[in-house]
Design a protein around this motif. Structure first.
Motif, PDB file in Angstrom:
ATOM      1  N   TRP A 299       0.829  -1.198   0.000  1.00  0.00           N
ATOM      2  CA  TRP A 299       0.000   0.000   0.000  1.00  0.00           C
ATOM      3  C   TRP A 299       0.869   1.256   0.000  1.00  0.00           C
ATOM      4  CZ3 TRP A 299      -0.942   3.775   3.851  1.00  0.00           C
ATOM      5  CH2 TRP A 299      -1.957   4.671   3.536  1.00  0.00           C
TER       6      TRP A 299
ATOM      7  N   GLY B  14      -6.917   1.012   1.013  1.00  0.00           N
ATOM      8  CA  GLY B  14      -5.809   0.526   1.842  1.00  0.00           C
ATOM      9  C   GLY B  14      -6.024   0.689   3.338  1.00  0.00           C
TER      10      GLY B  14
ATOM     11  N   PHE C 158      -7.708  -5.764   0.632  1.00  0.00           N
ATOM     12  CA  PHE C 158      -6.344  -5.580   0.120  1.00  0.00           C
ATOM     13  C   PHE C 158      -6.212  -6.142  -1.294  1.00  0.00           C
ATOM     14  CE2 PHE C 158      -4.371  -4.928   4.456  1.00  0.00           C
ATOM     15  CZ  PHE C 158      -3.811  -3.709   4.139  1.00  0.00           C
TER      16      PHE C 158
END
Length: 156
Positions: A18, A91, A126
């Protein structure tokens, strides 16, 4: 459910991915082209990013200019921006869900099924964020390669 160490490793890798996405989102080196004429002193490197264009000369000068209007941008750039921003926003949501579902945290009680479903939701977020970024980067890269081999685009 995975062991605590494996969960911590997965969380660390997801956070690193991220962070790399945020860095890629901010940098202006998405499309780089150079022009070196007969005189090497006048060599120019043009960099286009999602938010600005920059020109660097061989003397070391760097000038950047952000885009004036969102609506004046090409469609592929607007779509890439949108996909990358959505991916960047997903994220922290995924991070919160993943941390809440880890074995080593006390969030959400001690019910293993509940923690497993929260951790799975964090992992799915994710994965979704990664896929959105992958689609955006691949689409932009495909456009660059297509323009490179297009005979109607001027060579520089």
């Amino acid at each position: 459910m995975a062991h605590g160490g494996l969960q911590a490793l997965g969380l660390a890798l997801a956070m690193a991915g991220w962070a790399a996405l945020i860095v890629a989102l901010a940098l202006p080196q998405w499309e780089v082209s150079s022009f070196a004429g007969d005189n090497i002193i006048t060599a120019l490197v043009t960099m286009k990013g999602l938010w600005m264009t920059c020109v660097s000369t061989s003397t070391g000068q760097l000038q950047c200019k952000s885009y004036d209007s969102i609506l004046a941008l090409p469609g592929h750039l607007q779509a890439t921006r949108a996909l990358m921003v959505i991916s960047g926003v997903l994220g922290p949501l995924a991070l919160g869900a993943a941390v809440g579902g880890m074995k080593c945290t006390r969030c959400g009680g001690d019910d293993p099924r509940k923690k497993a479903s929260v951790a799975t939701a964090g992992g799915a977020l994710f994965i979704l964020a990664g896929l959105l970024a992958l689609v955006a980067c691949s689409w932009y890269g495909n456009r660059i390669v297509t323009n490179f081999y297009d005979p109607t685009v001027p060579v520089n």
